[in-house]
Design a protein around this motif. Structure first.
Motif, short mmCIF file in Angstrom:
data_model
loop_
_atom_site.label_atom_id
_atom_site.label_comp_id
_atom_site.label_asym_id
_atom_site.label_seq_id
_atom_site.Cartn_x
_atom_site.Cartn_y
_atom_site.Cartn_z
N THR A 27 0.84 -1.18 0.00
CA THR A 27 0.00 0.00 0.00
C THR A 27 0.88 1.24 0.00
N PHE A 28 0.42 2.26 -0.73
CA PHE A 28 1.16 3.52 -0.81
C PHE A 28 0.35 4.67 -0.22
N SER A 29 -0.56 4.36 0.68
CA SER A 29 -1.48 5.38 1.17
C SER A 29 -0.77 6.51 1.90
N SER A 30 0.43 6.28 2.41
CA SER A 30 1.15 7.33 3.12
C SER A 30 2.22 8.00 2.26
N TYR A 31 2.35 7.55 1.05
CA TYR A 31 3.49 7.97 0.23
C TYR A 31 3.07 8.70 -1.03
N ALA A 32 4.00 9.48 -1.53
CA ALA A 32 3.75 10.24 -2.75
C ALA A 32 3.75 9.35 -3.98
N ARG A 33 2.97 9.76 -4.95
CA ARG A 33 2.95 9.09 -6.25
C ARG A 33 2.95 10.16 -7.31
N ALA A 34 3.33 9.75 -8.51
CA ALA A 34 3.52 10.75 -9.56
C ALA A 34 3.29 10.15 -10.94
N TRP A 35 3.17 11.05 -11.89
CA TRP A 35 3.14 10.70 -13.31
C TRP A 35 4.31 11.39 -14.01
N GLY A 52 0.61 11.66 -0.04
CA GLY A 52 -0.06 10.48 0.46
C GLY A 52 -1.52 10.72 0.82
N SER A 53 -1.80 11.88 1.39
CA SER A 53 -3.17 12.21 1.78
C SER A 53 -4.01 12.67 0.60
N GLY A 54 -3.34 13.06 -0.47
CA GLY A 54 -4.04 13.62 -1.62
C GLY A 54 -4.23 15.12 -1.54
N GLY A 55 -3.86 15.71 -0.40
CA GLY A 55 -4.06 17.13 -0.23
C GLY A 55 -2.99 17.99 -0.88
N GLY A 56 -1.84 17.41 -1.15
CA GLY A 56 -0.77 18.13 -1.81
C GLY A 56 -0.63 17.68 -3.25
N LYS A 57 -0.61 18.64 -4.15
CA LYS A 57 -0.47 18.32 -5.58
C LYS A 57 0.50 19.31 -6.22
N PHE A 58 1.26 18.81 -7.16
CA PHE A 58 2.23 19.65 -7.85
C PHE A 58 2.25 19.28 -9.32
N TYR A 59 2.29 20.31 -10.18
CA TYR A 59 2.24 20.10 -11.62
C TYR A 59 3.38 20.85 -12.30
N VAL A 60 3.87 20.27 -13.37
CA VAL A 60 4.81 21.00 -14.21
C VAL A 60 4.02 22.09 -14.93
N ASP A 61 4.67 23.21 -15.23
CA ASP A 61 3.96 24.37 -15.76
C ASP A 61 3.17 24.07 -17.04
N ASP A 65 -3.57 23.63 -15.00
CA ASP A 65 -4.91 24.05 -15.42
C ASP A 65 -5.50 23.17 -16.52
N ARG A 66 -4.76 22.15 -16.95
CA ARG A 66 -5.30 21.20 -17.93
C ARG A 66 -5.36 19.77 -17.38
N PHE A 67 -4.37 19.41 -16.57
CA PHE A 67 -4.30 18.07 -16.00
C PHE A 67 -4.63 18.12 -14.51
N THR A 68 -5.23 17.04 -14.02
CA THR A 68 -5.53 16.92 -12.59
C THR A 68 -5.12 15.54 -12.11
N ILE A 69 -4.29 15.52 -11.08
CA ILE A 69 -3.90 14.25 -10.47
C ILE A 69 -4.76 14.02 -9.24
N SER A 70 -5.15 12.78 -9.03
CA SER A 70 -5.96 12.43 -7.86
C SER A 70 -5.63 11.00 -7.46
N ARG A 71 -6.12 10.61 -6.29
CA ARG A 71 -5.87 9.26 -5.84
C ARG A 71 -7.03 8.73 -5.04
N THR A 77 -4.92 3.41 -6.01
CA THR A 77 -4.88 3.83 -7.41
C THR A 77 -4.72 5.34 -7.52
N VAL A 78 -3.94 5.75 -8.51
CA VAL A 78 -3.76 7.16 -8.82
C VAL A 78 -4.27 7.41 -10.22
N TYR A 79 -4.82 8.59 -10.43
CA TYR A 79 -5.41 8.95 -11.72
C TYR A 79 -4.75 10.22 -12.27
#
Length: 124
Positions: A27-35, A52-61, A65-71, A77-79
């Motif tokens: 399980t990765f529920s406490s850990y960061a994931r990325a694309w 891990g919580s899903g509350g922090g998100k970071f995107y390349v410039d 405003d076009r892509f959204t990461i979620s989990r 699963t990450v989307y």
């Protein structure tokens, strides 16, 4: 541990796709994931990361405003929801996981687990 990415395909410019990455084996529920993504003839680049919580998100410039990461932690699963796709978004997209919560770190070598990649092709 396996990361299974899916959801890629061929789409016209301006269209949308949703990528999924399911993890198994731990399980990765406490850990960061990325694309990440790698376009033909180019180096792999970080696209988006989520805490891990899903509350922090970071995107390349280039995808803000076009892509959204979620989990969904219950599904491990990450989307990546990709809207307003452009031809320059064409690439093989990889999901990745790490065993800490530095979701804004963009260096691929810091990630411990990788999926097999799913191809996204955006036609003009």
């Amino acid at each position: 541990v396996q990361l299974q990415a899916c959801g890629g395909g061929l789409v016209q410019a301006g269209g949308s796709l949703r990528l999924s990455c399911a993890a198994s084996g731990r399980t990765f529920s406490s850990y960061a994931r990325a694309w990440f993504r790698q376009a033909p003839g180019k180096e792999r680049e970080f696209v988006a990361g989520i805490s891990g919580s899903g509350g922090g998100k970071f995107y390349v410039d280039s995808v803000k405003d076009r892509f959204t990461i979620s989990r969904d932690s219950a599904k491990n699963t990450v989307y990546l929801q990709m809207n307003s796709l452009k031809p320059e978004d064409t690439a093989v997209y990889y999901c990745a996981a790490r065993t800490d919560n530095y979701y804004y770190h963009q260096e691929g070598s810091e990630y411990d687990y990788w999926g097999q990649g799913t191809l996204v092709t955006v036609s003009s």
